[in-house]
Structure formats: C-alpha cells, structure tokens
Design a protein around this motif. Sequence first.
Motif, PDB file in Angstrom:
ATOM      1  N   UNK A 127       0.858  -1.170   0.000  1.00 31.64           N
ATOM      2  CA  UNK A 127       0.000   0.000   0.000  1.00 31.64           C
ATOM      3  C   UNK A 127       0.900   1.227   0.000  1.00 31.64           C
ATOM      4  N   UNK A 128       0.658   2.146  -0.894  1.00 34.28           N
ATOM      5  CA  UNK A 128       1.427   3.388  -0.945  1.00 34.28           C
ATOM      6  C   UNK A 128       0.498   4.554  -0.649  1.00 34.28           C
ATOM      7  N   UNK A 129       0.896   5.391   0.301  1.00 37.92           N
ATOM      8  CA  UNK A 129       0.149   6.594   0.644  1.00 37.92           C
ATOM      9  C   UNK A 129       0.964   7.804   0.206  1.00 37.92           C
ATOM     10  N   UNK A 130       0.370   8.668  -0.600  1.00 41.37           N
ATOM     11  CA  UNK A 130       1.048   9.878  -1.051  1.00 41.37           C
ATOM     12  C   UNK A 130       0.743  11.011  -0.078  1.00 41.37           C
ATOM     13  N   UNK A 131       1.791  11.664   0.389  1.00 45.91           N
ATOM     14  CA  UNK A 131       1.642  12.756   1.346  1.00 45.91           C
ATOM     15  C   UNK A 131       1.076  14.001   0.667  1.00 45.91           C
ATOM     16  N   UNK A 132       0.457  14.875   1.452  1.00 47.03           N
ATOM     17  CA  UNK A 132      -0.006  16.139   0.879  1.00 47.03           C
ATOM     18  C   UNK A 132       1.184  16.945   0.355  1.00 47.03           C
TER      19      UNK A 132
ATOM     20  N   UNK B 142       7.928  23.270   5.998  1.00 50.55           N
ATOM     21  CA  UNK B 142       7.527  24.234   4.990  1.00 50.55           C
ATOM     22  C   UNK B 142       8.196  23.995   3.647  1.00 50.55           C
ATOM     23  N   UNK B 143       9.227  23.131   3.614  1.00 54.77           N
ATOM     24  CA  UNK B 143       9.940  22.834   2.369  1.00 54.77           C
ATOM     25  C   UNK B 143      10.051  21.336   2.103  1.00 54.77           C
ATOM     26  N   UNK B 144       9.965  20.540   3.172  1.00 53.24           N
ATOM     27  CA  UNK B 144      10.089  19.083   3.035  1.00 53.24           C
ATOM     28  C   UNK B 144       9.497  18.427   4.275  1.00 53.24           C
TER      29      UNK B 144
ATOM     30  N   UNK C  62       6.459  10.889  -0.793  1.00 49.12           N
ATOM     31  CA  UNK C  62       6.370  12.340  -0.912  1.00 49.12           C
ATOM     32  C   UNK C  62       5.622  12.716  -2.178  1.00 49.12           C
ATOM     33  N   UNK C  63       4.897  13.816  -2.147  1.00 49.31           N
ATOM     34  CA  UNK C  63       4.156  14.278  -3.310  1.00 49.31           C
ATOM     35  C   UNK C  63       5.126  14.674  -4.412  1.00 49.31           C
ATOM     36  N   UNK C  64       4.913  14.139  -5.610  1.00 48.48           N
ATOM     37  CA  UNK C  64       5.799  14.397  -6.764  1.00 48.48           C
ATOM     38  C   UNK C  64       7.233  14.062  -6.366  1.00 48.48           C
ATOM     39  N   UNK C  65       8.145  15.026  -6.398  1.00 46.39           N
ATOM     40  CA  UNK C  65       9.548  14.753  -6.045  1.00 46.39           C
ATOM     41  C   UNK C  65       9.896  15.225  -4.639  1.00 46.39           C
ATOM     42  N   UNK C  66       8.900  15.557  -3.825  1.00 43.66           N
ATOM     43  CA  UNK C  66       9.166  16.006  -2.461  1.00 43.66           C
ATOM     44  C   UNK C  66       9.740  14.865  -1.631  1.00 43.66           C
ATOM     45  N   UNK C  67      10.524  15.222  -0.621  1.00 42.44           N
ATOM     46  CA  UNK C  67      11.258  14.205   0.127  1.00 42.44           C
ATOM     47  C   UNK C  67      10.811  14.075   1.578  1.00 42.44           C
ATOM     48  N   UNK C  68      11.159  12.911   2.130  1.00 44.43           N
ATOM     49  CA  UNK C  68      10.975  12.593   3.541  1.00 44.43           C
ATOM     50  C   UNK C  68      12.367  12.250   4.054  1.00 44.43           C
ATOM     51  N   UNK C  69      12.944  13.094   4.860  1.00 45.10           N
ATOM     52  CA  UNK C  69      14.324  12.896   5.332  1.00 45.10           C
ATOM     53  C   UNK C  69      15.289  12.643   4.175  1.00 45.10           C
ATOM     54  N   UNK C  70      15.112  13.358   3.082  1.00 44.70           N
ATOM     55  CA  UNK C  70      16.025  13.264   1.953  1.00 44.70           C
ATOM     56  C   UNK C  70      15.721  12.176   0.937  1.00 44.70           C
TER      57      UNK C  70
END
Length: 73
Positions: free
Chosen positions: A1-6, A62-64, A34-42
Amino acid sequence: LTLTLPAIADTQAGDTLTFVKNHASDTNAITLDGNASETIDGSTTLATLDAAYDTAILVSDGAKWAVLARDIA
C-alpha cells in the motif's frame, strides 16, 4: 500500500502527520511517498511500516517532510 503525502505547498511549518499500521499482516506493508519529487528525510519514500502497530510521525518544515519520531518493530 502506498500513501502519497499532501503537497508541502499545502502545509505550514510544524504541521504533523501520524501513521499507524493497525493491521497485523506483514503482507500489507505501507510505503509513505512524498508528493511528486518532495522528500521525507532526503528520500522520496519511507517504506518502514510493515509490522502491526509500526508508527511514523512526520513534520513539515515548509519545504520538506522530516521524520519526527518512529516506532518500528
């Protein structure tokens, strides 16, 4: 299951999300994406919720997304 973050653009610094895997089956692992190319801890994904009651708390700066806390079995 994959959940995409806001999208980060839709959050404010300090916003948090809490995820708890409440199903005991290891066959239903949860990947946070992460949404599109947004990151979670890099990284673009966080794929560690695979056991019952695994928990991840994410915070927006506010940025990641960053992992504020996790409890992984």
